[in-house]
Design a protein around this motif. Structure first.
Motif, PDB file in Angstrom:
ATOM      1  N   UNK A 229     -10.541  13.413   6.529  1.00 54.18           N
ATOM      2  CA  UNK A 229      -9.381  14.268   6.262  1.00 54.18           C
ATOM      3  C   UNK A 229      -8.939  14.141   4.804  1.00 54.18           C
ATOM      4  N   UNK A 230      -8.925  12.917   4.292  1.00 52.43           N
ATOM      5  CA  UNK A 230      -8.520  12.702   2.897  1.00 52.43           C
ATOM      6  C   UNK A 230      -9.501  13.386   1.946  1.00 52.43           C
ATOM      7  N   UNK A 231     -10.806  13.243   2.222  1.00 47.55           N
ATOM      8  CA  UNK A 231     -11.821  13.888   1.373  1.00 47.55           C
ATOM      9  C   UNK A 231     -11.681  15.404   1.433  1.00 47.55           C
ATOM     10  N   UNK A 232     -11.423  15.925   2.640  1.00 42.59           N
ATOM     11  CA  UNK A 232     -11.290  17.384   2.813  1.00 42.59           C
ATOM     12  C   UNK A 232     -10.101  17.920   2.012  1.00 42.59           C
ATOM     13  N   UNK A 233      -8.932  17.309   2.211  1.00 51.23           N
ATOM     14  CA  UNK A 233      -7.722  17.772   1.525  1.00 51.23           C
ATOM     15  C   UNK A 233      -7.819  17.465   0.032  1.00 51.23           C
ATOM     16  N   UNK A 234      -8.288  16.250  -0.298  1.00 49.46           N
ATOM     17  CA  UNK A 234      -8.356  15.837  -1.696  1.00 49.46           C
ATOM     18  C   UNK A 234      -9.338  16.660  -2.507  1.00 49.46           C
ATOM     19  N   UNK A 235     -10.470  17.029  -1.914  1.00 46.43           N
ATOM     20  CA  UNK A 235     -11.467  17.810  -2.654  1.00 46.43           C
ATOM     21  C   UNK A 235     -10.926  19.184  -3.017  1.00 46.43           C
ATOM     22  N   UNK A 236     -10.115  19.773  -2.125  1.00 46.94           N
ATOM     23  CA  UNK A 236      -9.488  21.057  -2.457  1.00 46.94           C
ATOM     24  C   UNK A 236      -8.520  20.898  -3.630  1.00 46.94           C
ATOM     25  N   UNK A 237      -7.773  19.784  -3.632  1.00 49.24           N
ATOM     26  CA  UNK A 237      -6.836  19.567  -4.735  1.00 49.24           C
ATOM     27  C   UNK A 237      -7.578  19.286  -6.044  1.00 49.24           C
ATOM     28  N   UNK A 238      -8.697  18.579  -5.959  1.00 44.15           N
ATOM     29  CA  UNK A 238      -9.513  18.353  -7.158  1.00 44.15           C
ATOM     30  C   UNK A 238     -10.040  19.682  -7.682  1.00 44.15           C
ATOM     31  N   UNK A 239     -10.467  20.546  -6.749  1.00 44.47           N
ATOM     32  CA  UNK A 239     -10.990  21.858  -7.133  1.00 44.47           C
ATOM     33  C   UNK A 239      -9.921  22.704  -7.811  1.00 44.47           C
TER      34      UNK A 239
ATOM     35  N   UNK B 144      -0.480  13.774  -0.400  1.00 45.01           N
ATOM     36  CA  UNK B 144      -1.194  13.607   0.864  1.00 45.01           C
ATOM     37  C   UNK B 144      -0.630  12.462   1.706  1.00 45.01           C
ATOM     38  N   UNK B 145       0.605  12.068   1.445  1.00 42.79           N
ATOM     39  CA  UNK B 145       1.197  10.951   2.186  1.00 42.79           C
ATOM     40  C   UNK B 145       1.238  11.235   3.684  1.00 42.79           C
ATOM     41  N   UNK B 146       1.330  12.504   4.052  1.00 42.27           N
ATOM     42  CA  UNK B 146       1.403  12.880   5.474  1.00 42.27           C
ATOM     43  C   UNK B 146       0.146  12.451   6.226  1.00 42.27           C
ATOM     44  N   UNK B 147      -0.972  12.323   5.520  1.00 45.54           N
ATOM     45  CA  UNK B 147      -2.220  11.901   6.162  1.00 45.54           C
ATOM     46  C   UNK B 147      -2.070  10.491   6.730  1.00 45.54           C
ATOM     47  N   UNK B 148      -1.423   9.604   5.955  1.00 46.95           N
ATOM     48  CA  UNK B 148      -1.211   8.229   6.420  1.00 46.95           C
ATOM     49  C   UNK B 148      -0.300   8.227   7.641  1.00 46.95           C
ATOM     50  N   UNK B 149       0.737   9.075   7.623  1.00 48.54           N
ATOM     51  CA  UNK B 149       1.635   9.182   8.780  1.00 48.54           C
ATOM     52  C   UNK B 149       0.873   9.557  10.040  1.00 48.54           C
ATOM     53  N   UNK B 150      -0.062  10.492   9.909  1.00 47.47           N
ATOM     54  CA  UNK B 150      -0.882  10.896  11.063  1.00 47.47           C
ATOM     55  C   UNK B 150      -1.680   9.706  11.588  1.00 47.47           C
ATOM     56  N   UNK B 151      -2.285   8.946  10.667  1.00 51.11           N
ATOM     57  CA  UNK B 151      -3.091   7.787  11.070  1.00 51.11           C
ATOM     58  C   UNK B 151      -2.266   6.721  11.762  1.00 51.11           C
ATOM     59  N   UNK B 152      -1.088   6.423  11.220  1.00 46.95           N
ATOM     60  CA  UNK B 152      -0.220   5.399  11.815  1.00 46.95           C
ATOM     61  C   UNK B 152       0.216   5.808  13.221  1.00 46.95           C
ATOM     62  N   UNK B 153       0.584   7.066  13.390  1.00 46.20           N
ATOM     63  CA  UNK B 153       1.014   7.550  14.718  1.00 46.20           C
ATOM     64  C   UNK B 153      -0.123   7.422  15.730  1.00 46.20           C
TER      65      UNK B 153
ATOM     66  N   UNK C 297       0.817  -1.216   0.000  1.00 49.70           N
ATOM     67  CA  UNK C 297       0.000   0.000   0.000  1.00 49.70           C
ATOM     68  C   UNK C 297       0.846   1.259   0.000  1.00 49.70           C
ATOM     69  N   UNK C 298       1.930   1.250   0.788  1.00 44.01           N
ATOM     70  CA  UNK C 298       2.827   2.416   0.843  1.00 44.01           C
ATOM     71  C   UNK C 298       3.483   2.652  -0.519  1.00 44.01           C
ATOM     72  N   UNK C 299       3.944   1.563  -1.164  1.00 37.19           N
ATOM     73  CA  UNK C 299       4.566   1.695  -2.490  1.00 37.19           C
ATOM     74  C   UNK C 299       3.566   2.234  -3.511  1.00 37.19           C
ATOM     75  N   UNK C 300       2.316   1.762  -3.422  1.00 38.68           N
ATOM     76  CA  UNK C 300       1.281   2.251  -4.330  1.00 38.68           C
ATOM     77  C   UNK C 300       0.997   3.734  -4.099  1.00 38.68           C
ATOM     78  N   UNK C 301       0.943   4.140  -2.824  1.00 37.17           N
ATOM     79  CA  UNK C 301       0.671   5.542  -2.488  1.00 37.17           C
ATOM     80  C   UNK C 301       1.777   6.446  -3.016  1.00 37.17           C
TER      81      UNK C 301
END
Length: 737
Positions: free
Chosen positions: A413-423, A315-324, A304-308
């Protein structure tokens, strides 16, 4: 715990298959988000058109694109297309092409002529910007910026401009695309390809539908492969775990059967039962989860990390937050649960111990009316175990909601950050959805490992408890290699034998020396606690002597294999022990091939025939566990008969006549004397009447021999023996004897 890994060697092939299947399952799972992303990005947003490279294009339209390309790029693109002109096609081919591309009737088309991925990617990069410019010009978007007259053909005007002027115009338009990522440029330029397909007469709706259906079927196929792999992994893992448990139970039981009394003193019976059942069950559960989760989680997480990292997102930092957050949660729960897990198995031992004591001693409990006390004792042990299990289970149950809260929070969090990037146009919707799934897979892998880490302490405690049994160093070694001589039969000699229990300071018996000969009876008598039973327990090596030696037929019993030693001994314990089965199976316990004549003869000598014959099924009468459906005297007579069926060279009777009445005792001794003349008899007894006819009587007092001789000799020479005799017989009876 690692000591038990050797038990996995028989399952190496199965484990290898499991690991391969786990990789297949993980690869399948990690492929699904890509397909979902393609369905959203390509199938829905791009109408089923994968990139900026048209599979078919009008020659006139490619000429328009060439205006905004340098000559080398244009030649590279054109050489990878083949010309389709109706004038050069056979009637059959023409019909086929006209069905697919109706505009071929009016104009020349170009069809892509390569399947090389690198070539297609290069064409894709070369065409994306020119296609966007042409698209803008055809829609009139760039006419004003390029100062083109309204209603004129922009491409005709641009084709006539000097190269320098044209390049400056193109550069001004290119500057608008500088901040757009290449993926967005390619996606935007797909509109040109779609318009071109419509102009050629292709059914773009069908193209879109086909793409979505094919991608969906691929996802179903991959999901099916993942499911099959998961099912097979579960099946093989269960077989490995069950096989491992079977081998552990077998070895634990075999090890326990080799224990001497010293080891049984170290491990309580209740604890050995728990280790053979509950502890091994914990290992079995861990093994199933080990192969299905512990091996799978790292593969899934790393994949999963390699795919990301390959996705075009930041947005890789989001996963870091979740793991911590998960590590903090698990660390907290782990520190709280670990001490409790260590105590659970001991509390299970305690419940087993209290239950076993109560069930065995039920008659005594009822006789003294202490049921209430025993209930309270069991209730305390039960509540302690329940309280600990509740604490652990509550921690475990709180873990899942907390994990789900973290995962759902990450999704938001992913939807929030990702939607801004999509916009902002820096990310596609499908990429955001794929990233979300990869993030969940990574977090789920940490979640699975965390759940195992909570279960691991208890399994680790169980593994250590099993290892303690399996790797206990036996105090009595069974490594003798000598053989008994064939010219001697049953000569037992104790030579200066002393013994003290492991860890004790004082000797229980000291400097014991005597010889027991075939055809003779050696009796041992003494006050309670004088060491009589201990002395004869050294003969079958239930304990080993501390000092001195014991020989049988001139061979030290330590120098021969235990099985060969015990095959020469017929042992009748103080407490008669029978096994569930029939009377016949109990009598044949020491010699399976004994004939009916042998067991009838042994039963007659032991005075057991009189009650066996009264049973409707006689020798096929069922015996309950522990012989609970026969009396103490009957149990003792059957134990004696069992030893007689074996026909050993040495008989050891450890106060085995105590439950018999005087008449039965007398008849039994008389029958033994008449029918068994060549064997060595060693009898421990409390009754003078049982041993007074013995060839030699050994009198013990505080672990030492204080008298040795016949009954008459000891009455004159041994005060201890005389006192024992006077406590049982009158002076007149002794004088008469």
């Amino acid at each position: 715990m690692f000591k038990l890994t050797k038990y996995l060697k028989p399952f190496i092939a199965s484990i290898t298959i499991v690991i391969v299947l786990l990789f297949i399952q993980a690869i399948s799972e990690l492929s699904l988000p890509d397909y979902m992303s393609n369905i959203v990005n390509v199938g829905i947003q791009q109408g089923g058109i994968e990139n900026s490279v048209p599979k078919i294009i009008r020659e006139s339209e490619l000429e328009k694109l060439s205006i905004f390309m340098n000559e080398d790029d244009y030649n590279f693109v054109k050489e990878n297309y083949k010309i389709i002109n109706k004038e050069y096609l056979s009637e059959k081919d023409l019909d086929k092409y006209l069905n697919k591309y109706p505009s071929l009737e009016k104009e020349t088309l170009l069809e892509i002529n390569t399947k090389d991925e690198d070539t297609l990617e290069k064409i894709n990069s070369l065409l994306s910007k020119p296609e966007l410019i042409v698209l803008g010009l055809e829609s009139g978007e760039y006419n004003e910026k390029m100062n083109l007259p309204e209603g004129s053909d922009p491409f005709e005007i641009l084709s006539m401009l000097p190269k320098e002027n044209l390049n400056s115009m193109v550069e001004s338009i290119d500057s608008q695309f500088d901040e757009m990522p290449e993926s967005m440029l390619k996606q935007a330029s797909v509109s040109f390809v779609k318009n071109e397909y419509n102009a050629i007469g292709m059914d773009t709706d069908k193209l879109q539908t086909n793409y979505i259906i094919i991608a969906g079927l691929k996802m179903l196929g991959i999901a099916f492969i993942s499911m099959i792999a998961a099912v097979i992994v579960g099946l093989i893992s269960s077989r490995i775990a069950a096989g491992l448990s079977k081998n552990l139970r077998r070895d634990v039981f075999e090890k326990v059967t080799s224990f001497s009394n010293a080891e049984f003193d170290k491990f309580s019976t209740a604890s050995l039962i728990t280790r053979s059942t509950n502890d091994i069950q914990q290992i079995q559960m861990l093994m199933v989860l080990l192969f299905r989760i512990v091996f799978y989680a790292p593969i899934l997480g790393i994949g999963g990390i390699l795919k990301v990292l390959k996705t075009d997102t930041n947005m890789t930092w989001v996963i870091g937050v979740g793991v911590i957050l998960i590590l903090v949660l698990v660390g907290t729960l782990f520190s709280l649960a670990m001490p409790k897990f260590k105590s659970v198995q001991k509390l299970v031992d305690k419940v087993n111990l209290v239950t076993r004591e109560s069930l065995i001693g039920m008659l005594v409990i009822r006789a003294f009316s202490t049921e209430k006390y025993e209930e309270e004792k069991f209730d305390k042990a039960n509540k302690d175990l329940t309280r600990t299990n509740l604490f652990v289970n509550r921690l475990m149950s709180s873990m899942m909601p907390a994990m789900m809260f973290i995962m759902n929070g990450l999704t938001i969090l992913i939807v929030w950050v990702g939607s801004h990037q999509v916009d902002l146009g820096t990310m596609q919707v499908g990429d955001m959805m794929a990233f979300m799934q990869y993030a969940m897979q990574i977090i789920m892998s940490f979640l699975m490992i965390s759940m195992i880490s909570i279960m691991l302490p208890r399994a680790s405690v169980s593994a250590n408890r099993i290892s303690e049994v399996l790797f206990t160093d036996l105090s009595i070694k069974n490594n003798g290699t000598k053989e008994f001589p064939k010219d001697k039969k049953g000569i037992v000699e104790y030579k200066n034998v002393s013994f003290k229990y492991p860890g004790a300071e004082d000797y229980v018996i000291k400097d014991i020396s005597f010889t027991a000969k075939p055809g003779e009876t050696t009796a041992i008598i003494g006050s309670t606690g004088s060491g009589k039973s201990t002395l004869i327990n050294l003969m079958p090596r239930f304990y080993d002597v501390t000092k001195g030696s014991i020989t049988l037929d001139g061979v030290d019993i330590k120098d021969v294999e235990q099985k060969k030693l015990r095959s020469k001994i017929g042992y009748v314990p103080q407490k008669g022990i029978l096994f569930s089965g029939t009377i016949e199976s109990n009598l044949k316990y020491g010699m399976e091939n004994a004939s009916d004549k042998d067991i009838e003869f042994a039963s007659k000598i032991s005075q057991a025939t009189e009650f066996i014959e009264t049973k409707p099924e006689k020798y096929n009468t069922e015996i309950s566990q522990g012989g609970s459906n026969v009396s103490g005297g009957q149990k003792q007579r059957l134990s004696i008969a069992r030893a007689l069926v074996k026909k050993p060279e040495v008989y050891i009777f450890d106060d085995s006549f105590s439950a018999l009445d005087f008449k039965t005792d007398s008849n039994l001794r008389k029958a033994i004397k008449e029918n068994i003349k060549d064997a060595t008899m060693i009898i421990v007894a409390q009754r003078i009447s049982t041993i007074k006819d013995a060839n030699q009587i050994i009198v013990l007092d505080e672990g030492k021999i204080v008298g040795k001789g016949t009954h008459k000799e000891l009455l004159d020479s041994c005060e201890v023996y005389k006192q024992i005799a006077l406590s049982q017989l009158s002076k007149e009876e002794l004088m008469h004897e």
